[in-house]
Design an enzyme around this catalytic site. Structure first.
Site, short mmCIF file in Angstrom:
data_model
loop_
_atom_site.label_atom_id
_atom_site.label_comp_id
_atom_site.label_asym_id
_atom_site.label_seq_id
_atom_site.Cartn_x
_atom_site.Cartn_y
_atom_site.Cartn_z
N GLU A 44 10.37 -33.95 12.64
CA GLU A 44 11.34 -34.18 11.57
C GLU A 44 12.38 -35.19 11.99
OE1 GLU A 44 11.36 -29.73 9.59
OE2 GLU A 44 12.99 -30.34 10.90
N CYS A 78 19.07 -38.92 12.88
CA CYS A 78 18.81 -37.92 13.91
C CYS A 78 17.30 -37.89 14.11
CB CYS A 78 19.33 -36.56 13.42
SG CYS A 78 18.97 -35.22 14.54
N CYS A 130 9.16 -28.24 21.69
CA CYS A 130 9.99 -28.35 22.90
C CYS A 130 9.63 -27.21 23.84
CB CYS A 130 11.48 -28.27 22.54
SG CYS A 130 12.57 -28.48 23.98
N CYS A 190 15.06 -22.43 24.56
CA CYS A 190 16.39 -21.89 24.27
C CYS A 190 16.24 -20.91 23.09
CB CYS A 190 17.36 -23.01 23.91
SG CYS A 190 17.40 -24.34 25.14
N CYS A 220 17.18 -21.57 19.27
CA CYS A 220 16.71 -22.82 18.67
C CYS A 220 15.34 -22.64 18.05
CB CYS A 220 16.67 -23.90 19.75
SG CYS A 220 15.84 -25.41 19.22
N GLU A 231 13.24 -32.23 23.87
CA GLU A 231 14.21 -32.52 24.92
C GLU A 231 13.96 -33.97 25.37
OE1 GLU A 231 16.91 -31.64 26.56
OE2 GLU A 231 16.52 -33.33 27.88
N CYS A 287 13.73 -26.09 10.28
CA CYS A 287 13.94 -26.45 11.67
C CYS A 287 15.01 -25.62 12.35
CB CYS A 287 14.31 -27.93 11.77
SG CYS A 287 14.37 -28.47 13.46
#
Ligand code: SAH
Ligand code: SF4
Length: 311
Positions: free
Chosen positions: A48, A61, A68, A72, A75, A124, A299
């Protein structure tokens, strides 16, 4: 293929070469000034990007990976694990797609240009170092090799892969560095940002300080405020202790809750007190606006990535 008539060439290219990014869904918010696009890559992987138009700038962005691997727990991207790294072209193409939409007047507010890029979408960036480094060059190098964006208007956000922060410093690209801290103490950060067990808080901040010294630009500390988890007044004091004397700026981000999670954003009073304690110690602090709140569903982080830290 100049032996073919010019007007036949585009159709041939479309037929033979797959596009880098195929749009599969678009959502708009903020009266059309925030546009989130989900893209399918040639192998079916999904990423995205979000375009955010402000009175004085347009921020893209972008994603640096499909998924990823950092895990975390707050997230949405982290929940699915890593699918794969994006190529330099796939990263740059997200910016170009936004630039094209703006140029054609397809974004509310009339024709415009992309001025800022933040690597705060999926992934990341420093875990995909080479492709990201090359994409950064494409963004900031002068035309015709690059897009000629101002390096200070480009922000790389990282969980704190210390060796790669130092590599980026050596690269001599004065892009803005943002480190996602989320806790001042290793005990809590080990749970919120699991890679902390490898590179703890102090090592991340020391690397970021080196980056700031080298680039001459202050770095950002990203801190997602989670109610009752990391928003206590004593943690604000501990964060201030770590940051006083560093070339740093704190960006507080209200948590954008992910589906199925018990965590939620901080109470207003706790957020205000957190800000007051940092500011009281002379640490520059802002609370990030949450652009596109109503389109954050898929997301859980892109919408919250919102506003790029101000230079
Ligand atoms: N992987 C990088 C960059 C992408 S995430 C990083 O973690 O820094 C970009 C920012 O969004 C990070 O600061 C991240 O902590 C934050 N973020 C992730 N999930 C979020 C959520 N649910 N609510 C608010 N911010 C979130
Ligand atoms: Fe990855 Fe950043 Fe999400 Fe952590 S916050 S899982 S590093 S995208």
């Amino acid at each position: 293929m100049t032996d073919l008539p010019a007007d036949r060439r585009p159709a041939l290219v479309d037929a033979l070469l797959p596009g880098l990014l195929e749009p599969v869904a678009t959502q708009r918010a903020d009266a059309g000034r925030t546009v989130k696009t989900a893209w399918r890559l040639v192998d079916g992987a999904l990423v995205e990007s979000v375009l955010m138009r402000y009175p004085d700038r347009v921020t893209m962005c972008v994603s640096s990976q499909a998924g990823c691997g950092m895990g975390c727990p707050f997230c949405a991207t982290g929940h699915g694990g890593l699918t794969r790294n994006l190529s330099t072209a796939e990263i740059v193409e997200q910016v170009l797609a936004g630039a094209r939409a703006l140029r054609r007047g397809q974004v509310a507010g009339g024709p415009g240009r992309v001025s800022n890029v933040v690597f705060m979408g999926m992934g990341e960036p420093l875990a995909n170092y080479r492709a990201v480094r090359d994409a950064l060059h494409r963004l900031v190098d002068d035309p015709p090799h690059g897009l000629g964006l101002s390096a200070r208007a480009v922000t790389v956000s990282t969980v704190g892969l210390v060796p790669r922060i130092l590599d980026l410093a050596a690269e001599g690209l004065p892009v803005t560095l943002a480190v996602s801290l989320h806790a001042p103490d290793d005990e809590l950060r080990n749970t919120l940002v699991p890679i902390n067990t490898r590179w703890p808080v102090i090592e991340v901040l020391d690397a970021a300080s080196q980056y700031a010294d080298r680039s001459g630009r202050r770095f950002s500390v990203e801190y997602v405020l989670i109610r009752g988890v990391n928003d206590q007044a004593w943690r604000a004091d501990a964060l201030a202790d770590l940051l006083v004397g560093r070339l740093a700026h704190v960006n507080l981000i209200p948590l954008n809750p992910t589906p199925g999670s018990a965590w939620t954003a901080s109470r207003r009073a706790d957020q205000v007190e957190f800000v007051r304690r940092l500011a009281g110690r002379g640490v520059p602090v802002t609370v990030r606006d949450t652009r596109g709140r109503e389109i954050d569903g898929a997301c859980g982080q892109l919408a919250a990535a919102g506003r790029a830290p101000q230079a």
